[in-house]
Design a protein around this motif. Structure first.
Motif, PDB file in Angstrom:
ATOM      1  N   VAL A  66      33.380  16.824  15.890  1.00  0.00           N
ATOM      2  CA  VAL A  66      33.982  17.601  14.795  1.00  0.00           C
ATOM      3  C   VAL A  66      33.766  16.847  13.483  1.00  0.00           C
ATOM      4  N   ARG A  67      33.954  15.541  13.494  1.00  0.00           N
ATOM      5  CA  ARG A  67      33.774  14.735  12.273  1.00  0.00           C
ATOM      6  C   ARG A  67      32.334  14.858  11.764  1.00  0.00           C
ATOM      7  N   GLN A  68      31.375  14.643  12.651  1.00  0.00           N
ATOM      8  CA  GLN A  68      29.985  14.649  12.189  1.00  0.00           C
ATOM      9  C   GLN A  68      29.526  16.056  11.800  1.00  0.00           C
ATOM     10  N   ALA A  70      31.352  18.587  10.842  1.00  0.00           N
ATOM     11  CA  ALA A  70      32.037  19.031   9.609  1.00  0.00           C
ATOM     12  C   ALA A  70      31.398  18.358   8.387  1.00  0.00           C
ATOM     13  N   GLN A  71      31.152  17.061   8.471  1.00  0.00           N
ATOM     14  CA  GLN A  71      30.507  16.359   7.337  1.00  0.00           C
ATOM     15  C   GLN A  71      29.144  16.976   7.050  1.00  0.00           C
ATOM     16  N   HIS A  72      28.468  17.323   8.109  1.00  0.00           N
ATOM     17  CA  HIS A  72      27.139  17.905   7.958  1.00  0.00           C
ATOM     18  C   HIS A  72      27.245  19.270   7.277  1.00  0.00           C
ATOM     19  N   GLN A 136      37.598  14.450   3.985  1.00  0.00           N
ATOM     20  CA  GLN A 136      36.409  14.460   4.839  1.00  0.00           C
ATOM     21  C   GLN A 136      35.182  14.299   3.946  1.00  0.00           C
ATOM     22  N   LYS A 137      34.207  13.548   4.441  1.00  0.00           N
ATOM     23  CA  LYS A 137      33.051  13.185   3.605  1.00  0.00           C
ATOM     24  C   LYS A 137      31.978  14.282   3.586  1.00  0.00           C
ATOM     25  N   TYR A 138      31.061  14.135   2.671  1.00  0.00           N
ATOM     26  CA  TYR A 138      29.799  14.876   2.680  1.00  0.00           C
ATOM     27  C   TYR A 138      28.747  13.875   2.239  1.00  0.00           C
ATOM     28  N   ILE A 247      24.892  11.742  21.028  1.00  0.00           N
ATOM     29  CA  ILE A 247      25.029  12.536  19.793  1.00  0.00           C
ATOM     30  C   ILE A 247      23.950  12.053  18.817  1.00  0.00           C
ATOM     31  N   LYS A 248      23.842  10.743  18.691  1.00  0.00           N
ATOM     32  CA  LYS A 248      22.748  10.156  17.909  1.00  0.00           C
ATOM     33  C   LYS A 248      21.706   9.652  18.891  1.00  0.00           C
ATOM     34  N   LYS A 249      20.437   9.842  18.553  1.00  0.00           N
ATOM     35  CA  LYS A 249      19.383   9.387  19.461  1.00  0.00           C
ATOM     36  C   LYS A 249      18.710   8.121  18.941  1.00  0.00           C
TER      37      LYS A 249
HETATM   38  N1  FAQ Z   1      26.916   9.849   2.963  1.00  0.00           N
HETATM   39  O1  FAQ Z   1      28.864   4.470  11.400  1.00  0.00           O
HETATM   40  P1  FAQ Z   1      28.034   5.294  10.469  1.00  0.00           P
HETATM   41  C1  FAQ Z   1      20.946  17.793   3.999  1.00  0.00           C
HETATM   42  C2  FAQ Z   1      29.652   7.495   6.562  1.00  0.00           C
HETATM   43  S1  FAQ Z   1      22.178  17.515   5.087  1.00  0.00           S
HETATM   44  C3  FAQ Z   1      28.245   9.887   3.187  1.00  0.00           C
HETATM   45  O2  FAQ Z   1      26.593   4.975  10.402  1.00  0.00           O
HETATM   46  P2  FAQ Z   1      27.591   7.929  11.634  1.00  0.00           P
HETATM   47  C4  FAQ Z   1      20.370  19.156   3.923  1.00  0.00           C
HETATM   48  C5  FAQ Z   1      29.845   8.008   7.967  1.00  0.00           C
HETATM   49  O3  FAQ Z   1      30.162   9.364   7.976  1.00  0.00           O
HETATM   50  C6  FAQ Z   1      22.662  15.820   4.853  1.00  0.00           C
HETATM   51  N2  FAQ Z   1      28.838   9.228   4.201  1.00  0.00           N
HETATM   52  O4  FAQ Z   1      28.337   6.843  10.742  1.00  0.00           O
HETATM   53  C7  FAQ Z   1      20.197  19.577   2.528  1.00  0.00           C
HETATM   54  C8  FAQ Z   1      30.960   7.117   8.446  1.00  0.00           C
HETATM   55  O5  FAQ Z   1      32.191   7.552   7.897  1.00  0.00           O
HETATM   56  P3  FAQ Z   1      33.425   8.082   8.788  1.00  0.00           P
HETATM   57  C9  FAQ Z   1      23.727  15.479   5.772  1.00  0.00           C
HETATM   58  C10 FAQ Z   1      28.020   8.526   5.019  1.00  0.00           C
HETATM   59  O6  FAQ Z   1      28.489   9.106  11.673  1.00  0.00           O
HETATM   60  C11 FAQ Z   1      19.089  19.220   1.806  1.00  0.00           C
HETATM   61  C12 FAQ Z   1      30.653   5.802   7.765  1.00  0.00           C
HETATM   62  O7  FAQ Z   1      29.828   6.102   6.645  1.00  0.00           O
HETATM   63  N3  FAQ Z   1      23.182  15.227   7.059  1.00  0.00           N
HETATM   64  O8  FAQ Z   1      20.623  16.893   3.348  1.00  0.00           O
HETATM   65  C13 FAQ Z   1      26.639   8.468   4.854  1.00  0.00           C
HETATM   66  O9  FAQ Z   1      27.127   7.390  12.932  1.00  0.00           O
HETATM   67  C14 FAQ Z   1      18.932  19.625   0.471  1.00  0.00           C
HETATM   68  C15 FAQ Z   1      29.965   4.818   8.668  1.00  0.00           C
HETATM   69  O10 FAQ Z   1      28.626   5.228   8.991  1.00  0.00           O
HETATM   70  C16 FAQ Z   1      23.952  14.979   8.117  1.00  0.00           C
HETATM   71  O11 FAQ Z   1      25.168  14.986   8.021  1.00  0.00           O
HETATM   72  C17 FAQ Z   1      26.083   9.162   3.769  1.00  0.00           C
HETATM   73  N4  FAQ Z   1      24.768   9.146   3.512  1.00  0.00           N
HETATM   74  O12 FAQ Z   1      26.232   8.237  10.854  1.00  0.00           O
HETATM   75  C18 FAQ Z   1      21.147  20.381   1.941  1.00  0.00           C
HETATM   76  C19 FAQ Z   1      23.247  14.743   9.420  1.00  0.00           C
HETATM   77  N5  FAQ Z   1      26.126   7.676   5.821  1.00  0.00           N
HETATM   78  O13 FAQ Z   1      33.067   9.453   9.225  1.00  0.00           O
HETATM   79  C20 FAQ Z   1      21.013  20.811   0.607  1.00  0.00           C
HETATM   80  C21 FAQ Z   1      24.188  14.514  10.543  1.00  0.00           C
HETATM   81  C22 FAQ Z   1      27.160   7.262   6.567  1.00  0.00           C
HETATM   82  O14 FAQ Z   1      33.537   7.152   9.975  1.00  0.00           O
HETATM   83  C23 FAQ Z   1      19.886  20.417  -0.121  1.00  0.00           C
HETATM   84  N6  FAQ Z   1      24.966  13.307  10.381  1.00  0.00           N
HETATM   85  N7  FAQ Z   1      28.298   7.762   6.073  1.00  0.00           N
HETATM   86  O15 FAQ Z   1      34.591   8.066   7.883  1.00  0.00           O
HETATM   87  C24 FAQ Z   1      24.572  12.090  10.794  1.00  0.00           C
HETATM   88  O16 FAQ Z   1      23.478  11.951  11.308  1.00  0.00           O
HETATM   89  C25 FAQ Z   1      25.522  10.963  10.663  1.00  0.00           C
HETATM   90  O17 FAQ Z   1      26.791  11.468  10.416  1.00  0.00           O
HETATM   91  C26 FAQ Z   1      25.179   9.943   9.518  1.00  0.00           C
HETATM   92  C27 FAQ Z   1      26.196   8.813   9.603  1.00  0.00           C
HETATM   93  C28 FAQ Z   1      23.782   9.375   9.658  1.00  0.00           C
HETATM   94  C29 FAQ Z   1      25.315  10.618   8.190  1.00  0.00           C
END
Ligand code: FAQ
Length: 346
Positions: A66-68, A70-72, A136-138, A247-249
Motif C-alpha cells: 500500500v505504501r509503495q 500509493a506513493q507511486h 505520504q510521499k511522492y 516486490i523489488k527485483k
Molecule cells: N522520492 O528504502 P528506500 C514517474 C523514500 S513515477 C521520494 O529505498 P523503497 C512517472 C522511500 O519511499 C515515479 N521518496 O524505499 C511519470 C522511503 O520512504 P518511506 C515514481 C523516495 O520503497 C513520469 C525512503 O525514501 N515511481 O516518474 C524516493 O524500497 C513523468 C527510503 O527509501 C515509483 O514510485 C524518491 N525518489 O524504494 C509521471 C516506482 N526514493 O516510504 C509523470 C515505484 C526513495 O519508508 C511524468 N516505487 N524514497 O517513508 C519504487 O520503486 C520505490 O518506492 C522507490 C523507493 C525506488 C521509489
C-alpha cells in the motif's frame, strides 16, 4: 530515429526490456512458516507465482505494498503538474496535442495504481488525504520546476526513462494487481520516453539558442533523475525486505547504474553533455560522480524548489472537485435506493 541505441555489455539497452533472462533469476525462498509468514504465501513466492487479493498474506507485506503503490500513484498525479505547466504554451498544435495526451496518460496511471491499492483494502479518499496532508510521499523529481519548453523533453527523456528502468521489473513483482497495472503503464511510459527524446533531438539540431535550451534542461534534470531511484543501497531501509518479498527485483543502485548505462549513449546521439566531469566508461559501465544526497533528503523533507507549490495545487484541485464527488455519491445513493425499492415491490 534513435531509440534502438544500445549499451555495450551483456544487457541489451532497449527501453521496455527487462534485466535478466529467466535462467539468471535469483534463488527463490523455500516455503516455510518459520518466520511467521503463511506457508501458502511462501509457496507462491517460491514458485514465482503472483499473490492475488484473495490470498493470505502477511500484514507487513500488505502495508508495504500500500505504501509503495500509493506513493507511486501520487507521483503520477503530482507528476502531471510540471508538464501541465507547458500545455498552454506548447510551440505548435501538434506539440500541444502530444503533451496533452501524455499528461492524460499520467492521470490514467494514477487511477490504475489507486485501484491496485484498493485491492489491498486501502481507501482512495484516505490515500489522497495522506498525500495532501503531507503524510505520504511522492517522487522527489516532481519538486523541480519546468522553466523552459526543453524541460518537457528532458522529463520525457530522463524522468520517463528512469521510471521505465525502475518499473519494468515491477511487471514481474509478486503482487498480481500491481504487476498487471505496470505492464500497461510501462508501455505508455516507453512511448513518453521516445517523445521526450524526439523533442530534445529536434531542439538540439535546431538553432544555437534551441540547442542551448536543450543543454540547460539536461544540466538541470540529470542529477535529480539519478535521485529518483532512491537512496544508495547502504542507506535504503526498505530494500532488503521488499526484495525478499519479490516486490523489488533489483536494488536502487543496480537500477541507477542501469539507467546511466542506457542514457549516456543516448546523450551522445543527442549531442548533449551530461553535467558530470567524473562520468567515464570503465569497460563495463558508465561510472558516475558523487550524488548530492543532501539535496535529495532536503527535497524529501519538503524543502525542494516546488514542494509547497505542488501540494498547494493538489489541495486546491481536491477542494475544487468536492462538488463532483458529492454529486457522484448522491447519484449512487439515489440509484441504490431505487434498486432497493424495485426489489421491494417485485
Ligand atoms: N522520492 O528504502 P528506500 C514517474 C523514500 S513515477 C521520494 O529505498 P523503497 C512517472 C522511500 O519511499 C515515479 N521518496 O524505499 C511519470 C522511503 O520512504 P518511506 C515514481 C523516495 O520503497 C513520469 C525512503 O525514501 N515511481 O516518474 C524516493 O524500497 C513523468 C527510503 O527509501 C515509483 O514510485 C524518491 N525518489 O524504494 C509521471 C516506482 N526514493 O516510504 C509523470 C515505484 C526513495 O519508508 C511524468 N516505487 N524514497 O517513508 C519504487 O520503486 C520505490 O518506492 C522507490 C523507493 C525506488 C521509489
Amino acid at each position: 530515429m534513435l531509440i534502438s541505441v544500445t549499451t555495450t555489455g551483456s544487457v541489451e539497452g532497449v527501453y521496455g526490456n527487462d534485466f535478466h533472462a529467466p535462467d539468471e533469476a535469483a534463488p527463490r525462498p523455500v516455503p516455510t512458516e518459520a518466520d511467521g509468514e503463511p506457508a501458502s504465501f511462501r509457496a507462491l513466492l517460491a514458485g514465482d507465482e503472483r499473490v492475488e487479493p484473495r490470498d493470505e498474506m502477511p500484514e507487513a507485506y500488505r502495508k508495504t505494498l500500500v505504501r509503495q503503490i500509493a506513493q507511486h500513484a501520487h507521483s503520477e498525479i503530482i507528476g502531471m503538474q510540471p508538464e501541465g505547466n507547458w500545455i498552454s504554451r506548447a510551440p505548435s498544435l501538434k506539440r500541444k496535442a502530444i503533451l496533452l495526451a501524455k499528461v492524460q496518460d499520467e492521470a490514467g496511471h494514477g487511477l490504475y495504481l489507486y485501484s491496485a491499492a484498493e485491492t489491498l483494502g486501502a481507501d482512495r479518499g484516505d490515500l489522497t488525504r495522506r498525500l495532501i496532508e503531507g503524510r505520504q510521499k511522492y517522487s522527489s523529481i516532481f519538486n523541480y520546476p519546468t522553466l523552459t519548453w526543453a524541460d518537457v523533453g528532458a522529463i520525457g527523456w530522463l524522468v520517463d526513462g528512469a521510471a521505465i528502468v525502475n518499473q519494468v521489473p515491477i511487471c514481474r513483482c509478486s503482487y498480481g494487481p500491481y504487476a498487471r497495472a505496470m505492464v500497461r503503464i510501462c508501455k505508455e511510459e516507453s512511448f513518453h520516453q521516445r517523445q521526450g527524446f524526439e523533442l530534445l533531438l529536434t531542439l538540439s539540431r535546431g538553432t544555437p539558442e534551441q540547442k542551448a535550451m536543450a543543454q540547460d534542461a539536461a544540466d538541470r534534470w540529470w542529477w535529480p533523475s539519478l535521485m529518483m531511484f532512491g537512496p544508495p543501497d547502504d542507506a535504503s531501509p526498505n530494500s532488503a525486505q521488499s526484495m525478499a518479498w519479490g516486490i523489488k527485483k533489483h536494488s536502487n543502485d543496480e537500477l541507477r547504474q542501469r539507467f546511466v548505462d542506457m542514457t549516456v549513449p543516448q546523450a551522445q546521439v543527442l549531442g548533449l553533455e551530461l553535467p558530470d566531469p567524473d562520468l567515464h566508461w570503465d569497460g563495463e559501465h558508465w561510472l558516475f560522480g558523487e550524488i548530492d544526497w543532501s539535496e535529495f533528503y532536503a527535497v524529501l523533507k519538503g524543502n525542494g524548489p516546488c514542494n509547497e507549490q505542488r501540494l498547494n495545487h493538489r489541495r486546491r484541485a481536491h477542494d475544487d472537485g468536492a462538488w463532483v464527488r458529492e454529486a457522484a455519491s448522491a447519484y449512487a445513493e439515489k440509484q441504490a435506493a431505487r434498486a432497493a425499492h424495485r426489489e421491494e415491490v417485485a
